[in-house]
Design an enzyme around this catalytic site. Structure first.
Site, PDB file in Angstrom:
ATOM      1  N   THR A  21       6.814  13.956  25.768  1.00  0.00           N
ATOM      2  CA  THR A  21       7.534  13.446  24.604  1.00  0.00           C
ATOM      3  C   THR A  21       7.095  12.006  24.360  1.00  0.00           C
ATOM      4  OG1 THR A  21       9.733  13.191  23.588  1.00  0.00           O
ATOM      5  CG2 THR A  21       9.536  12.606  25.916  1.00  0.00           C
ATOM      6  N   VAL A  59       7.371  18.017  18.571  1.00  0.00           N
ATOM      7  CA  VAL A  59       6.558  16.817  18.439  1.00  0.00           C
ATOM      8  C   VAL A  59       7.453  15.629  18.761  1.00  0.00           C
ATOM      9  CG1 VAL A  59       5.193  15.377  16.876  1.00  0.00           C
ATOM     10  CG2 VAL A  59       5.150  17.874  16.635  1.00  0.00           C
ATOM     11  N   CYS A  60       6.919  14.692  19.549  1.00  0.00           N
ATOM     12  CA  CYS A  60       7.623  13.446  19.820  1.00  0.00           C
ATOM     13  C   CYS A  60       8.982  13.734  20.467  1.00  0.00           C
ATOM     14  CB  CYS A  60       7.730  12.663  18.508  1.00  0.00           C
ATOM     15  SG  CYS A  60       8.123  10.914  18.651  1.00  0.00           S
ATOM     16  N   THR A  61      10.034  13.065  20.002  1.00  0.00           N
ATOM     17  CA  THR A  61      11.347  13.232  20.613  1.00  0.00           C
ATOM     18  C   THR A  61      12.030  14.539  20.218  1.00  0.00           C
ATOM     19  OG1 THR A  61      12.360  11.907  18.860  1.00  0.00           O
ATOM     20  CG2 THR A  61      11.718  10.759  20.883  1.00  0.00           C
TER      21      THR A  61
END
Length: 208
Positions: A139, A119-121
């Site tokens: 990302t 998830v995300c970075t």
């Protein structure tokens, strides 16, 4: 005996919603009939011994929330890596990538057959583990250039499903990632029941 085990690995500086959002979705999925067990885990306090024998750690998230893991990282069917702190020099994903055994642990689980999601970075941990070379991924906006420089093929989708590797965009996309995983593994009815229970309107594109 459950059909799938999922572990969300925590580390100092992780973003709270990146981990807790998917955790709640997957836990609700189990209540809705998915044969699934989900745990919040950590790498523990680092020692010279085997990872599974290391002491559990109390982890501090990016906004100060302190979370006690349910144990150390095991051998899950699904391993989810949250993001947080890519723009920080002290902790979070940046520290995990530059000075942590986390990328190696992720690579080991993937090599052993686990599906790995971020998830995300958290995608930068997967990139450091060598899992995103020439693979479609997404990302958070702050790390897109870095992810591309690391060899990933960037997608603009909210969730990218590349089989044994899944990535999601910014923070709240983790909820949509987890709902997609429920749909993929346990059927649309389970995912829809959880979305309804959580009053969440699924949004964005899933590239699969």
């Amino acid at each position: 005996m459950v059909d799938m085990t999922a572990e969300i690995v925590l580390f100092d500086g992780f973003d709270e919603l990146d981990a807790i959002g998917p955790y709640e979705v997957l836990e609700n999925g189990a209540q809705a009939g998915a044969s699934l067990e989900t745990r919040l885990v950590s790498l523990g306090k680092q020692t010279d011994g085997p990872l599974e024998e290391q002491t559990d750690a109390l982890v501090t998230a990016s906004h100060g929330l302190r979370v006690e893991s349910e144990g150390t990282l095991g051998e899950p069917d699904l391993l989810l890596v949250p993001g947080g702190g890519w723009t920080s020099e002290d902790d979070g994903v940046r520290a995990a990538v530059e000075d942590s055994p986390l990328p190696a642990a992720v690579e080991e689980r993937h090599a052993a057959g686990a599906t790995v999601a971020s998830v995300c970075t958290g995608a930068m941990v997967l990139a450091e583990a060598g899992l995103l070379e020439n693979r479609l991924a997404t990302t958070h906006a702050v790390a897109r250039d870095d992810l591309e420089a690391a060899g990933a093929d960037l997608a603009t989708a909210r969730v990218v499903d590349d089989g044994d590797i899944l990535t999601a965009g910014g923070v709240t996309s983790g909820i949509d990632l987890a709902l997609w995983l429920l749909e993929r593994e346990f059927g649309a009815d389970v995912a829809e029941a959880v979305a309804t229970e959580m009053e969440h309107e699924r949004r964005g594109e899933v590239v699969a």
